[in-house]
Motif scaffolding. Structure first.
Motif, PDB file in Angstrom:
ATOM      1  N   ASN A  31     -17.598  57.222 -20.636  1.00 34.78           N
ATOM      2  CA  ASN A  31     -18.535  57.914 -21.530  1.00 34.78           C
ATOM      3  C   ASN A  31     -19.929  57.295 -21.563  1.00 34.78           C
ATOM      4  N   THR A  32     -20.181  56.276 -20.761  1.00 37.52           N
ATOM      5  CA  THR A  32     -21.432  55.536 -20.879  1.00 37.52           C
ATOM      6  C   THR A  32     -22.662  56.440 -20.767  1.00 37.52           C
ATOM      7  N   TYR A  33     -22.665  57.351 -19.803  1.00 40.44           N
ATOM      8  CA  TYR A  33     -23.872  58.139 -19.529  1.00 40.44           C
ATOM      9  C   TYR A  33     -23.770  59.582 -20.007  1.00 40.44           C
ATOM     10  N   TYR A  34     -22.811  59.881 -20.877  1.00 45.29           N
ATOM     11  CA  TYR A  34     -22.657  61.242 -21.370  1.00 45.29           C
ATOM     12  C   TYR A  34     -23.399  61.391 -22.687  1.00 45.29           C
ATOM     13  N   GLU A  35     -24.376  62.299 -22.712  1.00 43.04           N
ATOM     14  CA  GLU A  35     -25.248  62.423 -23.874  1.00 43.04           C
ATOM     15  C   GLU A  35     -24.519  62.882 -25.134  1.00 43.04           C
ATOM     16  N   ASN A  87     -31.877  63.263 -27.757  1.00 45.51           N
ATOM     17  CA  ASN A  87     -31.274  62.224 -26.928  1.00 45.51           C
ATOM     18  C   ASN A  87     -31.141  62.704 -25.490  1.00 45.51           C
ATOM     19  N   LYS A  88     -31.798  62.003 -24.573  1.00 46.36           N
ATOM     20  CA  LYS A  88     -31.713  62.334 -23.153  1.00 46.36           C
ATOM     21  C   LYS A  88     -31.209  61.117 -22.383  1.00 46.36           C
ATOM     22  N   ILE A  89     -30.250  61.365 -21.488  1.00 46.03           N
ATOM     23  CA  ILE A  89     -29.822  60.299 -20.569  1.00 46.03           C
ATOM     24  C   ILE A  89     -30.005  60.806 -19.140  1.00 46.03           C
ATOM     25  N   ASN A  90     -29.243  61.828 -18.777  1.00 46.34           N
ATOM     26  CA  ASN A  90     -29.386  62.403 -17.436  1.00 46.34           C
ATOM     27  C   ASN A  90     -30.013  63.790 -17.449  1.00 46.34           C
ATOM     28  N   ALA A  91     -30.176  64.362 -18.631  1.00 44.56           N
ATOM     29  CA  ALA A  91     -30.650  65.755 -18.715  1.00 44.56           C
ATOM     30  C   ALA A  91     -32.164  65.846 -18.585  1.00 44.56           C
ATOM     31  N   GLY A  92     -32.613  67.016 -18.108  1.00 50.95           N
ATOM     32  CA  GLY A  92     -34.038  67.294 -18.073  1.00 50.95           C
ATOM     33  C   GLY A  92     -34.482  67.956 -19.365  1.00 50.95           C
ATOM     34  N   GLU A  93     -35.774  68.237 -19.452  1.00 50.30           N
ATOM     35  CA  GLU A  93     -36.326  68.874 -20.644  1.00 50.30           C
ATOM     36  C   GLU A  93     -36.013  70.366 -20.645  1.00 50.30           C
ATOM     37  N   SER A 124     -36.506  53.964 -25.674  1.00 48.50           N
ATOM     38  CA  SER A 124     -35.468  53.875 -24.649  1.00 48.50           C
ATOM     39  C   SER A 124     -34.154  53.508 -25.324  1.00 48.50           C
ATOM     40  N   HIS A 125     -33.067  53.696 -24.613  1.00 51.89           N
ATOM     41  CA  HIS A 125     -31.781  53.265 -25.161  1.00 51.89           C
ATOM     42  C   HIS A 125     -31.752  51.744 -25.293  1.00 51.89           C
ATOM     43  N   GLY A 126     -32.534  51.062 -24.448  1.00 53.71           N
ATOM     44  CA  GLY A 126     -32.671  49.615 -24.610  1.00 53.71           C
ATOM     45  C   GLY A 126     -33.318  49.253 -25.938  1.00 53.71           C
ATOM     46  N   ASP A 127     -34.251  50.098 -26.406  1.00 50.38           N
ATOM     47  CA  ASP A 127     -34.864  49.883 -27.725  1.00 50.38           C
ATOM     48  C   ASP A 127     -33.823  50.015 -28.835  1.00 50.38           C
ATOM     49  N   ILE A 128     -32.903  50.968 -28.674  1.00 45.44           N
ATOM     50  CA  ILE A 128     -31.829  51.125 -29.660  1.00 45.44           C
ATOM     51  C   ILE A 128     -30.970  49.862 -29.689  1.00 45.44           C
ATOM     52  N   ALA A 129     -30.720  49.293 -28.508  1.00 45.51           N
ATOM     53  CA  ALA A 129     -29.943  48.045 -28.439  1.00 45.51           C
ATOM     54  C   ALA A 129     -30.662  46.926 -29.188  1.00 45.51           C
ATOM     55  N   LYS A 130     -31.984  46.831 -29.021  1.00 47.82           N
ATOM     56  CA  LYS A 130     -32.757  45.788 -29.717  1.00 47.82           C
ATOM     57  C   LYS A 130     -32.733  46.027 -31.227  1.00 47.82           C
ATOM     58  N   TRP A 131     -32.825  47.296 -31.622  1.00 51.80           N
ATOM     59  CA  TRP A 131     -32.779  47.603 -33.054  1.00 51.80           C
ATOM     60  C   TRP A 131     -31.433  47.190 -33.652  1.00 51.80           C
ATOM     61  N   ILE A 167     -21.395  45.853 -31.752  1.00 58.44           N
ATOM     62  CA  ILE A 167     -21.552  45.018 -30.554  1.00 58.44           C
ATOM     63  C   ILE A 167     -21.373  45.862 -29.301  1.00 58.44           C
ATOM     64  N   GLN A 168     -20.308  46.663 -29.271  1.00 63.14           N
ATOM     65  CA  GLN A 168     -20.032  47.488 -28.103  1.00 63.14           C
ATOM     66  C   GLN A 168     -21.115  48.551 -27.892  1.00 63.14           C
ATOM     67  N   ILE A 169     -21.541  49.182 -28.978  1.00 64.27           N
ATOM     68  CA  ILE A 169     -22.571  50.218 -28.854  1.00 64.27           C
ATOM     69  C   ILE A 169     -23.886  49.600 -28.399  1.00 64.27           C
ATOM     70  N   ARG A 170     -24.222  48.431 -28.955  1.00 66.34           N
ATOM     71  CA  ARG A 170     -25.438  47.729 -28.521  1.00 66.34           C
ATOM     72  C   ARG A 170     -25.408  47.465 -27.019  1.00 66.34           C
ATOM     73  N   ASP A 171     -24.276  46.935 -26.536  1.00 66.96           N
ATOM     74  CA  ASP A 171     -24.168  46.608 -25.113  1.00 66.96           C
ATOM     75  C   ASP A 171     -24.203  47.863 -24.251  1.00 66.96           C
ATOM     76  N   ASN A 172     -23.602  48.936 -24.763  1.00 65.67           N
ATOM     77  CA  ASN A 172     -23.616  50.184 -24.010  1.00 65.67           C
ATOM     78  C   ASN A 172     -25.034  50.731 -23.898  1.00 65.67           C
ATOM     79  N   GLU A 173     -25.824  50.633 -24.973  1.00 69.39           N
ATOM     80  CA  GLU A 173     -27.217  51.087 -24.922  1.00 69.39           C
ATOM     81  C   GLU A 173     -28.033  50.272 -23.919  1.00 69.39           C
ATOM     82  N   LYS A 174     -27.740  48.974 -23.842  1.00 70.57           N
ATOM     83  CA  LYS A 174     -28.420  48.130 -22.841  1.00 70.57           C
ATOM     84  C   LYS A 174     -28.134  48.631 -21.437  1.00 70.57           C
ATOM     85  N   ILE A 175     -26.865  48.967 -21.182  1.00 74.57           N
ATOM     86  CA  ILE A 175     -26.454  49.393 -19.842  1.00 74.57           C
ATOM     87  C   ILE A 175     -27.139  50.693 -19.452  1.00 74.57           C
TER      88      ILE A 175
END
Length: 445
Positions: A36-40, A116-122, A174-181, A207-215
């Protein structure tokens, strides 16, 4: 000789591989394991549960939605947000025009729209419509455009005029920003989550969600850490894997390492080929390939005229093509593709039926061969709903709902799993033909 040292290096690496494995920290990511890592849709669900977490710790109000609000807004809005009363968090909130906002955070004085966008276009006018739907003179409306690498929304999604109107109320994260938050504004701020047993489930989930956002933003971060550990292993004095180098000219040293690198690449290629050999010695994989070939043959014989007149809409992989893909370390194959809609000028408008084969069976079903209707989800929600209605009405329990199977903007609302011990190729092929003909009649009118 240098060549002997290179061979010795390869032998030593193989002999000491266990030591290298032990130097690497074990990686356990629940979302990655579940695929589920990359599923929006699933990612939005995770974030929704974070934003919807609010409780009292002794007399102190803990509200993650408010923490997030304070994280994104500028100083001019912080006082207003501090005094605001929390009302609700919604996921897939439906607008008056039938569009769906991924996440909507509602306070009495302001709202936050999160796309929320991961792989989708606009989508066309997507953010524009969201803003207009929620805007009223009594509330501040903030827009968050969440993407893998902090992309800005284009005028295709929101007009220049609306962007200027919003000014400092549209935020690109970015999802990395969510991880930092999560790290800085939740985990570090509320230390009791770690130590108070009542909150251990929240803590471990964060912890898991933070790490997943980093990935999502930096999928290579863990790989880079592993490379660093491997580098240390190479440089340990006792191992002296770089001992083949000497104090000669740059050319000699470079060529020695280059030859060593090429040797390791060839070794990796041999290993890759061996993986393919193992796959194609598996009876189940081979039987499923044969099953697919029989399905293809039946469809081609019974849809001969349609296929010959619309050859570009149909693709049937041969037995050898399927095997070749698996030999190239592909973990899955689309053995059959039958397009209902194929727009060369806009691939996002495509709809197809495909028969897919996986090396590994899906854990929850223990099956690896299936067919379904694939729709470019973000561009064709009307078609998606129509396909759902047709399958539910005409095929009943013959299909299983599987909305979460979403790959790079494509989604299959229903899938039929194939058991080659019980199902017959001809019957499976006829089900695909029936589904194709029914959908072709209904969704292309």
């Amino acid at each position: 000789m240098v060549e002997d040292k290179q061979i010795d290096l390869l032998k030593s690496l193989i002999e000491n591989r266990q030591e290298i494995y032990e130097r690497l920290a074990p990686r356990v990511n629940i979302f990655d394991i579940l695929g589920n890592t990359y599923y929006e849709v699933q990612n939005s669900k995770l974030l929704y549960y974070i934003f919807n977490t609010h409780f009292k710790y002794y007399d102190k109000e803990i509200n993650f939605a408010k923490d997030f609000s304070l994280y994104i807004v500028g100083n001019e809005y912080k006082d207003k947000i501090k005094d605001a009363k929390f009302e609700n968090v919604y996921r897939e909130f439906q607008t008056k025009d039938g569009r769906r906002i991924d996440i909507l955070i509602v306070f009495d004085k302001f709202e936050i729209i999160i796309e929320n966008k991961i792989n989708a276009g606009e989508q066309e006018s997507q953010l524009e419509d969201y803003y207009k739907d929620r805007y009223n003179n009594g509330k501040e409306i903030f827009l968050v455009y969440l993407t893998r690498w902090k992309y800005e929304a284009s005028k295709y999604s929101i007009s220049k005029e609306t962007k200027e109107k919003l000014r400092d109320k549209i935020y690109y994260l970015s999802h990395g920003d969510i991880a930092k938050w999560i790290e800085n504004d939740i985990l570090n701020k509320y230390e009791f989550l770690k130590f108070d047993k009542k909150y251990q489930s929240i803590y471990s989930a964060l912890i898991q969600i933070r790490d997943n956002e980093k990935i999502i933003t930096n999928p290579n971060e863990e790989n880079n850490m592993e490379k660093e550990e491997i580098k240390k292993f190479f440089e340990i004095e006792d191992n002296n894997y770089f001992g083949l180098l000497n104090n000669n000219e740059l050319k000699d040293n470079f060529e020695a390492l280059d030859n060593c690198h090429n040797l390791l690449l060839k070794a990796a290629e041999v290993i890759e080929n061996k993986k393919g050999d193992i796959v194609l010695k598996d009876k189940k994989v081979l039987n499923e390939i044969d099953f697919s070939e029989k399905v293809s043959k039946y469809i081609k014989e019974n849809m001969k005229d349609l296929i010959s007149n619309n050859n570009e809409l149909f693709k049937f992989k041969s037995n050898e093509e399927i095997k070749s893909n698996f030999l190239q370390n592909y973990k899955s194959n689309e053995n059959i593709e039958m397009f209902l809609i194929k727009n060369p000028n806009n691939p996002c408008k495509s709809v197809k039926i495909s028969l897919n084969q996986l090396i590994y069976p899906m854990e929850e079903y223990k099956k690896s061969l299936y067919f379904g209707v694939w729709i470019h989800y973000y561009q064709n929600k009307e078609i998606l709903n129509k396909v759902k209605e047709i399958i539910e009405e005409k095929f009943g329990n013959d299909f299983e709902e599987y909305n979460k199977l979403e790959i790079y903007d494509w989604v299959s609302p229903y899938i039929r799993y194939i058991d080659i011990e019980k199902d017959k190729p001809e019957e499976t092929a006829q089900k695909i033909i029936d589904l194709y003909n029914l959908l072709k009649e209904k969704i292309t009118q």
